[in-house]
Write an enzyme that holds these catalytic residues in place. Structure first.
Site, short mmCIF file in Angstrom:
data_model
loop_
_atom_site.label_atom_id
_atom_site.label_comp_id
_atom_site.label_asym_id
_atom_site.label_seq_id
_atom_site.Cartn_x
_atom_site.Cartn_y
_atom_site.Cartn_z
N CYS A 112 -0.44 -6.25 -45.73
CA CYS A 112 0.82 -6.85 -45.18
C CYS A 112 1.77 -7.47 -46.08
O CYS A 112 2.99 -7.92 -45.60
CB CYS A 112 0.31 -8.13 -44.43
SG CYS A 112 -1.15 -7.65 -43.27
N HIS A 254 5.91 -12.71 -42.59
CA HIS A 254 5.33 -11.71 -41.92
C HIS A 254 4.51 -12.31 -40.66
O HIS A 254 3.99 -13.39 -40.56
CB HIS A 254 3.79 -11.63 -42.87
CG HIS A 254 2.58 -10.55 -42.36
ND1 HIS A 254 2.89 -9.59 -41.40
CD2 HIS A 254 1.46 -10.88 -42.29
CE1 HIS A 254 1.73 -8.91 -41.12
NE2 HIS A 254 0.96 -9.69 -41.58
N ASN A 284 0.46 -8.00 -34.83
CA ASN A 284 0.61 -7.87 -36.44
C ASN A 284 0.86 -6.37 -36.94
O ASN A 284 -0.18 -5.67 -36.78
CB ASN A 284 -0.66 -8.62 -36.76
CG ASN A 284 -0.64 -8.54 -38.35
OD1 ASN A 284 -0.06 -7.68 -39.13
ND2 ASN A 284 -1.49 -9.30 -39.03
O1 UT7 Z 1 -1.79 -9.75 -41.44
C1 UT7 Z 1 -3.07 -10.36 -42.57
C2 UT7 Z 1 -3.00 -11.70 -42.59
N1 UT7 Z 1 -3.87 -12.09 -41.72
C3 UT7 Z 1 -3.52 -13.21 -40.97
O2 UT7 Z 1 -3.23 -13.80 -41.30
C4 UT7 Z 1 -4.77 -13.80 -40.13
C5 UT7 Z 1 -5.04 -15.11 -40.18
N2 UT7 Z 1 -6.03 -15.85 -39.25
C6 UT7 Z 1 -5.81 -15.91 -37.78
O3 UT7 Z 1 -4.73 -15.71 -37.58
C7 UT7 Z 1 -6.80 -16.44 -37.16
O4 UT7 Z 1 -7.88 -17.06 -37.96
C8 UT7 Z 1 -7.44 -15.56 -36.10
C9 UT7 Z 1 -6.43 -15.46 -34.85
C10 UT7 Z 1 -7.74 -14.25 -36.72
C11 UT7 Z 1 -8.54 -16.30 -35.17
O5 UT7 Z 1 -8.30 -17.65 -34.78
P1 UT7 Z 1 -9.30 -18.97 -35.19
O6 UT7 Z 1 -8.84 -19.66 -34.57
O7 UT7 Z 1 -9.45 -18.83 -36.56
O8 UT7 Z 1 -10.79 -18.40 -34.27
P2 UT7 Z 1 -12.05 -18.29 -35.08
O9 UT7 Z 1 -12.24 -16.92 -35.71
O10 UT7 Z 1 -12.51 -19.40 -35.50
O11 UT7 Z 1 -12.80 -18.03 -33.67
C12 UT7 Z 1 -13.03 -19.36 -32.63
C13 UT7 Z 1 -13.97 -18.63 -31.65
C14 UT7 Z 1 -15.25 -18.01 -32.02
O12 UT7 Z 1 -16.28 -18.18 -31.11
P3 UT7 Z 1 -17.28 -19.50 -31.43
O13 UT7 Z 1 -18.12 -19.22 -32.52
O14 UT7 Z 1 -16.43 -20.80 -31.50
O15 UT7 Z 1 -18.27 -19.53 -30.11
C15 UT7 Z 1 -14.89 -16.49 -31.88
O16 UT7 Z 1 -16.28 -15.73 -31.73
O17 UT7 Z 1 -13.20 -17.63 -30.93
C16 UT7 Z 1 -14.05 -16.66 -30.72
N3 UT7 Z 1 -13.07 -15.31 -30.57
C17 UT7 Z 1 -12.70 -14.93 -29.48
N4 UT7 Z 1 -12.72 -15.19 -28.20
C18 UT7 Z 1 -11.94 -14.66 -27.27
C19 UT7 Z 1 -12.79 -14.47 -31.70
N5 UT7 Z 1 -12.01 -13.59 -31.35
C20 UT7 Z 1 -11.89 -13.63 -29.78
C21 UT7 Z 1 -11.29 -13.05 -28.74
N6 UT7 Z 1 -11.15 -13.50 -27.60
N7 UT7 Z 1 -10.39 -12.08 -29.10
#
Ligand code: UT7
Length: 327
Positions: A112, A254, A284
């Site tokens: 990215c 980005h 993204n």
């Molecule tokens: O472009 C390259 C650079 N990339 C980035 O900058 C991305 C940076 N990271 C992010 O934007 C965020 O970390 C994400 C959007 C990828 C994820 O958000 P988060 O708030 O960090 O969520 P998480 O990964 O901590 O997941 C929280 C919960 C989990 O469930 P439990 O373990 O709390 O029960 C996940 O399993 O959300 C669950 N989860 C979802 N639930 C519904 C993960 N993806 C989904 C989904 N729908 N699509």
């Protein structure tokens, strides 16, 4: 010699995939995706479209707007992590499509951050007096690299291409801070092919050979890295340029996550209105997100000569780059 942006262009596939569509194929919801990321839709290629053809379409728009002859382009740089082919490179495919017969053409892979690295490469060539006119493109077909059963990644990304023409000029402003940290390479990965040659002793089963890897991301790790690293690079770049943050018209970051942009704005104590966004529409798009956003702003006449703009990319590698330009 200094460098200035002459024009921009972008191309997005017509096929729109909204969050409700995704909630029918994986265990997710519009509420989760939009509240955690700000993304509501993304564009996805259909048969016949690819990284090179989107890149060429975005480039053609930029060339037309610049009013230049493709034969005047000295260098074509394509930032991509999703080329159509190992060979030839995407930039050569674009060259053939647009008739830029005098250009040197190569691709650059920095996830990215790719567009920012390419922009800095263009600047180095222009500053050194080697090239005068450079076409920079970010183009990605991320939809082919996604595991559409993995809700933690498939909801985040989209396909598209953005392009810019930059040219040598007498006066201009350009300050950058670029960085890479290979020790944190596992935060964002997608493996290539297995090694299969007569010297490899380990027998590889057909199922191994056929099983393709997909994008994997330690989302929270990447999130924390960005929020910790990027505000500092922005402050340093502004200082290096002898400017103040009040002079910065826009922070074009980005487009990964609305919450990331809000955190960066808060850390910098800058109003969120100075952080344009379109991730709600396109998701993204990796290396394409910054040039697509610049093009959308340009078309709305939001970019004026003399505007000081911060461009900042971050992602797999890990890689990051923040550049201050004067439009
Ligand atoms: O472009 C390259 C650079 N990339 C980035 O900058 C991305 C940076 N990271 C992010 O934007 C965020 O970390 C994400 C959007 C990828 C994820 O958000 P988060 O708030 O960090 O969520 P998480 O990964 O901590 O997941 C929280 C919960 C989990 O469930 P439990 O373990 O709390 O029960 C996940 O399993 O959300 C669950 N989860 C979802 N639930 C519904 C993960 N993806 C989904 C989904 N729908 N699509």
């Amino acid at each position: 010699m200094e460098m200035r942006f002459v024009s921009t262009g972008s191309y997005l596939p017509e096929q729109v995939v909204d969050n409700d569509f995704l909630s029918r194929i994986v265990d997710t919801s519009d509420e989760w995706i939009s509240s955690r990321t700000g993304i509501r839709q993304r564009r996805v290629v259909t048969a016949g479209e690819g990284t090179a053809c989107m890149a060429a379409k975005a480039a053609t728009k930029a060339i037309t707007r610049a009013g230049i002859d493709p034969q005047d382009i000295d260098l074509i740089l394509v930032a991509t992590m999703s080329p159509d082919n190992y060979l030839p490179n995407t930039a050569c495919e674009v060259q053939a499509e647009i008739g830029a017969v005098n250009a040197v053409c190569y691709d650059l892979s920095a996830a990215c951050t790719g567009f920012i690295y390419a922009l800095n490469t263009a600047y180095a060539f222009i500053k050194a007096g080697i090239y005068k006119t450079v076409l920079i493109i970010g183009s990605e077909v991320l939809s082919k690299m996604l595991d559409w059963n993995d809700r933690s990644t498939c909801v985040l990304f989209g396909d598209g291409a953005g392009a810019a023409i930059v040219q040598a000029t007498d006066i201009g402003l350009f300050e950058s801070i670029l960085g890479s940290d290979g020790k944190r390479k596992d935060a964002l990965t997608c493996a290539s092919r297995y090694i299969v040659n007569p010297l490899v002793s380990k027998a590889i089963s057909l199922s191994d050979k056929e099983s393709l890897d997909y994008v994997r991301m330690e989302g929270q790790e990447v999130f924390k890295f960005v929020v910790k690293t990027i505000p500092g690079t922005i402050q340093q770049v502004i200082e290096k340029a002898g400017c103040t943050k009040e002079e910065i018209r826009y922070y074009v970051l980005h487009q990964a996550n609305q919450r990331i942009l809000e955190s960066v704005a808060k850390k910098l104590k800058e109003p969120i209105e100075k952080f344009p966004m379109n991730l709600d529409k396109y998701g993204n798009t990796s290396s394409a997100s910054i040039p697509i956003l610049l093009d959308k702003m340009n078309k709305k006449n939001k970019l004026n000569r003399g505007d000081k703009i911060i461009l900042s990319g971050f992602g797999g590698g890990l890689t990051w780059g923040t550049t201050l330009i004067e439009w």
